[in-house]
Design an enzyme around this catalytic site. Structure first.
Site, short mmCIF file in Angstrom:
data_model
loop_
_atom_site.label_atom_id
_atom_site.label_comp_id
_atom_site.label_asym_id
_atom_site.label_seq_id
_atom_site.Cartn_x
_atom_site.Cartn_y
_atom_site.Cartn_z
N CYS A 76 -22.75 4.20 -6.47
CA CYS A 76 -21.86 5.33 -5.86
C CYS A 76 -22.71 6.67 -5.65
O CYS A 76 -23.34 7.34 -6.21
CB CYS A 76 -20.78 5.87 -6.84
SG CYS A 76 -19.68 7.19 -5.80
N CYS B 257 -15.07 10.92 -3.61
CA CYS B 257 -15.14 9.52 -2.91
C CYS B 257 -15.21 9.38 -1.37
O CYS B 257 -14.29 10.16 -0.86
CB CYS B 257 -13.71 8.73 -3.53
SG CYS B 257 -14.02 7.07 -2.63
N CYS C 39 -20.62 -5.65 -6.19
CA CYS C 39 -19.96 -6.39 -7.47
C CYS C 39 -20.39 -7.88 -7.39
O CYS C 39 -20.53 -8.57 -6.51
CB CYS C 39 -18.67 -6.48 -7.52
SG CYS C 39 -17.86 -7.13 -9.03
N CYS D 10 -15.88 -7.44 -16.45
CA CYS D 10 -17.00 -6.57 -16.27
C CYS D 10 -18.05 -6.55 -17.24
O CYS D 10 -19.10 -6.57 -16.88
CB CYS D 10 -16.46 -5.13 -16.02
SG CYS D 10 -15.31 -4.72 -14.81
N CYS E 144 -19.48 0.58 -3.87
CA CYS E 144 -18.94 -0.11 -4.99
C CYS E 144 -18.16 -1.32 -5.15
O CYS E 144 -18.60 -2.24 -5.99
CB CYS E 144 -18.03 0.87 -6.01
SG CYS E 144 -16.47 1.41 -5.03
N CYS F 14 -21.38 -1.09 -9.97
CA CYS F 14 -20.60 -0.14 -9.09
C CYS F 14 -20.75 1.44 -9.25
O CYS F 14 -20.56 2.15 -8.45
CB CYS F 14 -19.07 -0.70 -9.14
SG CYS F 14 -18.29 -0.66 -10.78
N CYS G 290 -15.67 3.30 2.58
CA CYS G 290 -16.87 3.01 2.17
C CYS G 290 -16.86 1.89 1.17
O CYS G 290 -15.76 1.71 0.63
CB CYS G 290 -17.27 4.44 0.93
SG CYS G 290 -18.76 3.87 -0.10
N ASP H 278 0.66 -1.29 -0.01
CA ASP H 278 0.09 -0.08 0.02
C ASP H 278 0.82 1.30 -0.06
O ASP H 278 0.50 2.19 -0.82
CB ASP H 278 -0.93 -0.09 1.16
CG ASP H 278 -1.93 1.02 1.03
OD1 ASP H 278 -2.47 1.46 -0.01
OD2 ASP H 278 -2.26 1.64 2.32
N CYS I 195 -21.86 -5.02 -17.30
CA CYS I 195 -22.36 -4.52 -15.94
C CYS I 195 -21.71 -3.07 -15.55
O CYS I 195 -20.80 -2.74 -15.97
CB CYS I 195 -21.59 -5.70 -14.94
SG CYS I 195 -21.91 -5.11 -13.23
#
Ligand code: B12
Ligand code: SF4
Ligand code: SF4
Length: 343
Positions: A197, A213, A247, A187, A243, A193, A240, A133, A190
């Site tokens: 939001c 966001c 899925c 995806c 999204c 997501c 959050c 990260d 689709c």
């Protein structure tokens, strides 16, 4: 060209990590750096100035470490045992995103990645470094290149085996390793997501304006949040998941087997009325070892006050009174806004 020895693979599984996925860094496309440059040019990063200042090193893994030849991507499953979207239906309770309901994943993963890196150094005679990260490394495109999953329209990595609930850990090494095939985009048509939001944070599919966001607003953004956005934060006080949670690939998700990543009972749906009473010392004690401690008491309480303002529960006004004239102008403004909204 090395293959990961069988005993290293076995140790990876024993450590509770996913199977390893390998990328050849000489094949990492420059397009990701170009898209990062566009993202920064559009100011989508808001106040995350470290994304801009680290651009030169972040744009390609070999810009970060020129001698590195391969990336070994290891995931950690943090699948929840319930649908996190149900938390949004109880406005007097706080919504803490799934990843932050127990221990900090950086702490959980780093030691294990270091152990694996040590085995690679020993068995392959190569150098190796670990990342989770915080380093200037674009982890999601690299994980897609290695075959772990694909970047969905919400920009996160989706896995066919774990859905959205996977942390990414990376080991860069100077060893040239046999890479896996990249994952392709599943995806299709689709757009669940994008549609769910609450703040319309996606200018286009696969692109996020982080400034909108709620994850950014609750975790990274200092100071007051724009009033139009506060209302949309609902009861989300840290991160959050909307999204991610919506899925359809989550039907393949599994519950985390790492107990440190399973929700602590008191963080599943804590009462806003209890959180607002936390003193600074109590906050530090309650969230020691949790990612939440990183944002500090004041930003956390700001988020809790916004959530109370959105709760519709006028009996909570009493609890906001101590903040109405608070010396911290952000908390004062939050409390005045919330009180007027509840009245
Ligand atoms: C900055 C950051 C954030 C920021 C910005 C997020 C973002 N999407 O950029 C904020 C604070 C908002 C954030 C939120 C979250 N984050 Co975060 N975050 C990061 C971090 C540190 C860097 C991401 C980055 O490089 N962003 C810059 C953009 C430009 O890069 P990108 O998202 O890869 O962009 C690609 C797409 O936009 C795409 N693209 C752009 N234009 C186009 C056009 C077309 C046509 C196509 C096809 C693609 C495309 O290409 C770009 C590069 O290839 C990473 C860790 C790391 N070092 O990578 C964690 C990381 C992405 N976060 C993570 C998590 C868990 C979250 C949250 C789920 C936490 C939460 N529950 O609140 C949310 C999810 C919000 C969301 N929808 O993305 C995990 C995701 C794991 C996974 N399975 O993907 C990561 C990987 C950390 C980790 N090691 O596990 N995060
Ligand atoms: S995390 Fe929430 S606010 Fe951020 S893009 Fe996803 S649904 Fe939108
Ligand atoms: S919700 Fe749909 S569009 Fe979004 S990442 Fe999942 S499959 Fe892709």
């Amino acid at each position: 060209m090395f293959n990961l020895p069988g005993r290293v693979r076995q140790r990876i599984i024993d450590l509770g990590l996913t199977e390893p996925f390998i990328a050849d860094l000489s094949e990492t496309s420059a397009v990701h750096g170009e898209r990062l440059s566009e993202f920064l040019g559009n100011q989508y990063h808001g106040s995350m100035s470290w994304l801009a200042s680290g651009f030169e090193r972040r744009k390609h893994p070999q810009a970060l470490w020129p001698e590195a030849k391969s990336a070994i991507i290891l995931g950690m499953n943090y699948g929840p045992d319930n649908d996190p979207l149900v938390n949004l239906e109880t406005p007097e309770k706080a919504m803490i995103s799934v990843y932050a309901r127990n221990r900090d994943y950086h702490d959980v993963m780093k030691g294990r990645l270091k152990e694996v890196a040590g085995l690679i150094v020993r068995d392959c005679g190569a150098d190796a470094k670990v990342f989770v990260d915080t380093a200037p490394l674009m982890e999601k495109p690299l994980a897609q290149q290695a075959g772990m999953g694909w970047q969905g329209k919400h920009t996160n990595l989706v896995s066919r085996d774990y859905g959205s609930w996977l942390f990414i850990g990376t080991i860069l090494t100077t060893a040239r390793m046999d890479p896996g095939p990249p994952e392709i985009d599943h995806c299709g048509s689709c757009r669940a997501c994008l549609d769910i939001c609450p703040t319309n944070a996606f200018p286009r599919a696969y692109e996020l304006d982080a400034r909108l966001c709620i994850s950014y607003l609750t975790i990274e953004h200092d100071g007051p949040v724009e009033t139009g956005l506060r209302e949309k934060m609902g009861n989300r006080v840290y991160g959050c998941d909307d999204c991610l949670a919506v899925c359809p690939w989550n039907k393949f998700a599994r519950i985390a087997n790492e107990t440190g990543l399973l929700a602590q009972e008191d963080l599943k749906a804590p009462d806003l009325a209890e959180l607002i009473k936390l003193t600074e010392a109590e906050f530090r004690r309650k969230f020691s070892g949790s990612p939440i401690k990183r944002i500090g008491w004041a930003r956390f309480i700001r988020n809790v006050i916004y959530a109370i303002g959105n709760s519709g529960a006028s009996h909570l006004i009493e609890l906001l009174k101590p903040f109405e004239h608070h010396p911290d102008p952000v908390l004062q403004d939050a409390a005045q806004w919330a009180i007027s909204r509840l009245k």
